[in-house]
Design an enzyme around this catalytic site. Structure first.
Site, PDB file in Angstrom:
ATOM      1  CG  HIS A   1       3.990   4.800   5.029  1.00 41.93           C
ATOM      2  ND1 HIS A   1       2.763   5.383   5.919  1.00 41.93           N
ATOM      3  CD2 HIS A   1       3.407   3.454   5.009  1.00 41.93           C
ATOM      4  CE1 HIS A   1       1.997   4.686   6.113  1.00 41.93           C
ATOM      5  NE2 HIS A   1       2.253   3.450   5.551  1.00 41.93           N
TER       6      HIS A   1
ATOM      7  CG  HIS B   1      -0.231   0.392   2.632  1.00 41.42           C
ATOM      8  ND1 HIS B   1       0.036  -0.990   3.249  1.00 41.42           N
ATOM      9  CD2 HIS B   1       0.072   1.138   3.497  1.00 41.42           C
ATOM     10  CE1 HIS B   1       0.548  -0.788   4.439  1.00 41.42           C
ATOM     11  NE2 HIS B   1       0.907   0.665   4.544  1.00 41.42           N
TER      12      HIS B   1
ATOM     13  CD  GLU C   1       3.664  -0.177   7.125  1.00 40.99           C
ATOM     14  OE1 GLU C   1       3.154   0.872   6.252  1.00 40.99           O
ATOM     15  OE2 GLU C   1       3.088  -0.844   7.860  1.00 40.99           O
TER      16      GLU C   1
HETATM   17 CO    CO Z   1       1.235   1.512   6.141  1.00 42.78          CO
END
Ligand code: CO
Length: 145
Positions: free
Chosen positions: A87, A8, A136
């Site tokens: 992110h 994502h 991440e």
């Molecule tokens: Co995230």
């Protein structure tokens, strides 16, 4: 360490309600979860997915809104009052192997491995070590999208 697919993109928004309306009404995305609080992370979170081709899940956007005055993304919103890309998140099969890999590359890991918004182990890497991107890393069992 074998890097998987992009899971994502994290998008920080000053208003969760407005962000959801934007993705639903302008972008045609599906709202996957109602917003929920993650007080230990200082964020409110919701997931939206692009519709994708028939039979596919599409691509996920993680919307995050500051929760409380000490939210770690309060500064980001102060600098980006309209919101912005916060992110990127990549999948791995083994979070410990990924942690060891990035550590061996001299990359700074921000805090301990913890359970993220998706309920699986995650950690974050310092943007200054990652081509300017807060990154991440998420453990996702193979085939579990
Ligand atoms: Co995230």
């Amino acid at each position: 360490m074998k890097l998987g697919r992009l899971n994502h993109v994290g998008v920080a928004a000053p208003s969760m309600q407005d962000a959801i309306a934007y993705y639903r009404d302008v972008m045609g995305a599906r709202v996957i979860t109602d917003p929920f609080d993650m007080p230990e992370q200082g964020v409110k979170v919701a997931f939206v997915n692009t519709p994708g081709e028939a039979g596919t899940a599409g691509t996920q956007i993680e919307l995050i809104e500051p929760l409380g005055e000490t939210s770690p993304i309060a500064g980001f919103i102060a600098k980006n009052p309209a919101g912005g890309q916060h992110h990127v998140c990549y999948e791995v099969e083994d979070i410990e192997a990924a942690r060891d890999w990035f550590t061996a590359q001299g990359k700074r890991i921000l805090g301990p491995t913890r359970i993220g918004a998706h309920g699986t182990p995650i950690f974050f890497l310092h943007p200054k070590d990652m081509l300017g991107q807060l990154t991440e890393i998420m453990e996702t069992p193979r085939g579990d999208h």
